[in-house]
Design an enzyme around this catalytic site. Structure first.
Site, PDB file in Angstrom:
ATOM      1  N   TYR A 243      -0.402   0.592 -18.583  1.00 15.02           N
ATOM      2  CA  TYR A 243      -0.485   1.873 -18.362  1.00 15.02           C
ATOM      3  C   TYR A 243      -0.388   3.085 -19.687  1.00 15.02           C
ATOM      4  O   TYR A 243      -0.019   4.149 -19.666  1.00 15.02           O
ATOM      5  CB  TYR A 243       1.261   2.140 -17.665  1.00 15.02           C
ATOM      6  CG  TYR A 243       1.168   1.878 -16.191  1.00 15.02           C
ATOM      7  CD1 TYR A 243       0.403   2.369 -15.269  1.00 15.02           C
ATOM      8  CD2 TYR A 243       2.038   0.997 -15.660  1.00 15.02           C
ATOM      9  CE1 TYR A 243       0.445   2.206 -13.992  1.00 15.02           C
ATOM     10  CE2 TYR A 243       2.158   0.472 -14.313  1.00 15.02           C
ATOM     11  CZ  TYR A 243       1.291   1.217 -13.288  1.00 15.02           C
ATOM     12  OH  TYR A 243       1.479   0.778 -12.170  1.00 15.02           O
TER      13      TYR A 243
ATOM     14  N   ARG B 125      -8.342   2.671  -2.383  1.00 14.98           N
ATOM     15  CA  ARG B 125      -7.705   3.830  -2.670  1.00 14.98           C
ATOM     16  C   ARG B 125      -7.511   4.459  -1.447  1.00 14.98           C
ATOM     17  O   ARG B 125      -6.285   5.100  -1.232  1.00 14.98           O
ATOM     18  CB  ARG B 125      -8.448   4.924  -3.641  1.00 14.98           C
ATOM     19  CG  ARG B 125      -8.564   4.210  -5.264  1.00 14.98           C
ATOM     20  CD  ARG B 125      -9.168   5.157  -6.230  1.00 14.98           C
ATOM     21  NE  ARG B 125      -8.261   6.228  -6.611  1.00 14.98           N
ATOM     22  CZ  ARG B 125      -7.291   6.180  -7.239  1.00 14.98           C
ATOM     23  NH1 ARG B 125      -6.820   4.867  -7.856  1.00 14.98           N
ATOM     24  NH2 ARG B 125      -6.342   7.133  -7.623  1.00 14.98           N
TER      25      ARG B 125
ATOM     26  N   ARG C 239       0.907   3.351   1.387  1.00 16.34           N
ATOM     27  CA  ARG C 239       1.973   4.360   0.779  1.00 16.34           C
ATOM     28  C   ARG C 239       2.758   4.901   2.158  1.00 16.34           C
ATOM     29  O   ARG C 239       3.918   5.236   1.968  1.00 16.34           O
ATOM     30  CB  ARG C 239       1.332   5.202  -0.296  1.00 16.34           C
ATOM     31  CG  ARG C 239       1.390   4.168  -1.444  1.00 16.34           C
ATOM     32  CD  ARG C 239       0.228   5.065  -2.439  1.00 16.34           C
ATOM     33  NE  ARG C 239       0.314   4.338  -3.869  1.00 16.34           N
ATOM     34  CZ  ARG C 239      -0.642   4.646  -4.533  1.00 16.34           C
ATOM     35  NH1 ARG C 239      -1.446   5.616  -4.328  1.00 16.34           N
ATOM     36  NH2 ARG C 239      -0.612   3.884  -5.613  1.00 16.34           N
TER      37      ARG C 239
ATOM     38  N   ASN D 260       6.030   3.232  -5.322  1.00 15.48           N
ATOM     39  CA  ASN D 260       4.976   3.605  -4.421  1.00 15.48           C
ATOM     40  C   ASN D 260       4.280   2.405  -3.748  1.00 15.48           C
ATOM     41  O   ASN D 260       2.977   2.370  -3.479  1.00 15.48           O
ATOM     42  CB  ASN D 260       4.240   4.884  -4.658  1.00 15.48           C
ATOM     43  CG  ASN D 260       3.270   4.423  -6.077  1.00 15.48           C
ATOM     44  OD1 ASN D 260       3.474   3.412  -6.603  1.00 15.48           O
ATOM     45  ND2 ASN D 260       2.592   5.341  -6.123  1.00 15.48           N
TER      46      ASN D 260
ATOM     47  N   THR E 192      -0.707   9.044  -4.221  1.00 10.80           N
ATOM     48  CA  THR E 192       0.257   8.358  -4.958  1.00 10.80           C
ATOM     49  C   THR E 192       1.402   8.653  -4.661  1.00 10.80           C
ATOM     50  O   THR E 192       2.519   7.994  -4.583  1.00 10.80           O
ATOM     51  CB  THR E 192      -0.068   8.946  -6.574  1.00 10.80           C
ATOM     52  OG1 THR E 192      -1.429   8.647  -6.868  1.00 10.80           O
ATOM     53  CG2 THR E 192       0.897   8.224  -7.440  1.00 10.80           C
TER      54      THR E 192
ATOM     55  N   HIS F  59      -0.616  -0.665  -6.677  1.00 12.70           N
ATOM     56  CA  HIS F  59      -1.487  -0.004  -7.668  1.00 12.70           C
ATOM     57  C   HIS F  59      -2.938  -0.225  -7.377  1.00 12.70           C
ATOM     58  O   HIS F  59      -3.052  -1.465  -6.793  1.00 12.70           O
ATOM     59  CB  HIS F  59      -1.189  -0.261  -9.048  1.00 12.70           C
ATOM     60  CG  HIS F  59      -2.118   0.298 -10.064  1.00 12.70           C
ATOM     61  ND1 HIS F  59      -2.321   1.355 -10.672  1.00 12.70           N
ATOM     62  CD2 HIS F  59      -3.429  -0.530 -10.573  1.00 12.70           C
ATOM     63  CE1 HIS F  59      -3.372   1.297 -11.283  1.00 12.70           C
ATOM     64  NE2 HIS F  59      -4.087   0.202 -11.372  1.00 12.70           N
TER      65      HIS F  59
ATOM     66  N   PHE G  38       7.044  10.459 -16.929  1.00  9.95           N
ATOM     67  CA  PHE G  38       7.511   9.408 -16.139  1.00  9.95           C
ATOM     68  C   PHE G  38       7.126   7.950 -16.811  1.00  9.95           C
ATOM     69  O   PHE G  38       7.629   6.928 -16.212  1.00  9.95           O
ATOM     70  CB  PHE G  38       7.128   9.388 -15.058  1.00  9.95           C
ATOM     71  CG  PHE G  38       5.602   9.362 -14.898  1.00  9.95           C
ATOM     72  CD1 PHE G  38       4.743   8.327 -14.821  1.00  9.95           C
ATOM     73  CD2 PHE G  38       4.810  10.690 -14.507  1.00  9.95           C
ATOM     74  CE1 PHE G  38       3.503   8.306 -14.717  1.00  9.95           C
ATOM     75  CE2 PHE G  38       3.385  10.781 -14.516  1.00  9.95           C
ATOM     76  CZ  PHE G  38       2.829   9.743 -14.430  1.00  9.95           C
TER      77      PHE G  38
ATOM     78  N   GLU H  35      -8.859  -3.757 -15.840  1.00 10.65           N
ATOM     79  CA  GLU H  35      -7.602  -4.063 -15.282  1.00 10.65           C
ATOM     80  C   GLU H  35      -7.711  -5.647 -14.887  1.00 10.65           C
ATOM     81  O   GLU H  35      -6.530  -6.458 -15.094  1.00 10.65           O
ATOM     82  CB  GLU H  35      -7.064  -3.137 -14.300  1.00 10.65           C
ATOM     83  CG  GLU H  35      -6.813  -1.900 -14.835  1.00 10.65           C
ATOM     84  CD  GLU H  35      -6.565  -0.781 -13.752  1.00 10.65           C
ATOM     85  OE1 GLU H  35      -6.121   0.339 -14.040  1.00 10.65           O
ATOM     86  OE2 GLU H  35      -6.428  -1.345 -12.394  1.00 10.65           O
TER      87      GLU H  35
ATOM     88  N   LYS I 177       3.758  -3.744  -6.083  1.00 13.23           N
ATOM     89  CA  LYS I 177       4.626  -3.453  -7.260  1.00 13.23           C
ATOM     90  C   LYS I 177       6.365  -4.020  -6.772  1.00 13.23           C
ATOM     91  O   LYS I 177       6.292  -4.670  -5.854  1.00 13.23           O
ATOM     92  CB  LYS I 177       4.705  -1.987  -7.118  1.00 13.23           C
ATOM     93  CG  LYS I 177       3.620  -1.379  -7.815  1.00 13.23           C
ATOM     94  CD  LYS I 177       3.795   0.107  -8.005  1.00 13.23           C
ATOM     95  CE  LYS I 177       2.667   0.822  -8.629  1.00 13.23           C
ATOM     96  NZ  LYS I 177       2.600   2.255  -8.833  1.00 13.23           N
TER      97      LYS I 177
END
Ligand code: CMP
Length: 139
Positions: free
Chosen positions: A50, A86, A103, A113, A92, A116, A58, A127, A10
């Protein structure tokens, strides 16, 4: 079973120039980065990506953060790649992320964070297809 998952490094990660450090954690966990490119998401791309969160409070901030600066989009491959990534990312909310996870190591906040990752194999396919011609990626 070998499978693929989709990853985004990100804007908080590209801004701090820590994409290599994050990739080292990814590779250290046994995931292979089989495709990767740096892109600046358009508003339309981020909104579509998203879409599932569009009713969440948010959503607006998420879309504006994700389009503010470049991201690195990736395809990761490995045994149980979706679940493994994950685990490697951690929770998250970085305050709840386990030691050693990306993270825990790097995230600034729940919004910033750092990474993704897809939450299911079906979503991974959807995706990946938004950014890559999956069929042409060598394993
Ligand atoms: P990500 O895996 O990219 O999916 C949606 C993102 O929304 C999530 O990571 C967070 O960065 C961001 N986000 C911001 N606020 C929240 C929140 N309160 N709960 C969940 N996700 C949030």
């Amino acid at each position: 079973m070998t499978e693929r998952t989709f990853s985004i490094l990100k804007p908080d990660a590209t801004r701090r120039n820590i994409t290599g450090k994050i990739n080292a954690v990814i590779e250290g966990a046994g995931l292979r980065i089989v495709a990767q490119k740096r892109v600046k998401l358009t508003q339309a791309q981020a909104e579509k990506f998203y879409e599932v969160h569009k009713e969440r409070p948010f959503y607006g901030e998420l879309v504006s953060q994700m389009t503010a600066e470049p991201v690195v989009v990736q395809v990761l491959e490995g045994d149980n790649a979706v679940l493994k990534y994950r685990e490697v990312m951690g929770a998250t909310n970085p305050e709840q992320a386990a030691e050693g996870t990306i993270r825990k190591l790097f995230a600034l906040s729940i919004g910033e964070n750092s990474v993704h990752g897809s939450d299911s194999q079906d979503n991974a396919k959807i995706e990946i297809a938004q950014f890559f011609d999956d069929a042409s990626i060598p394993g």
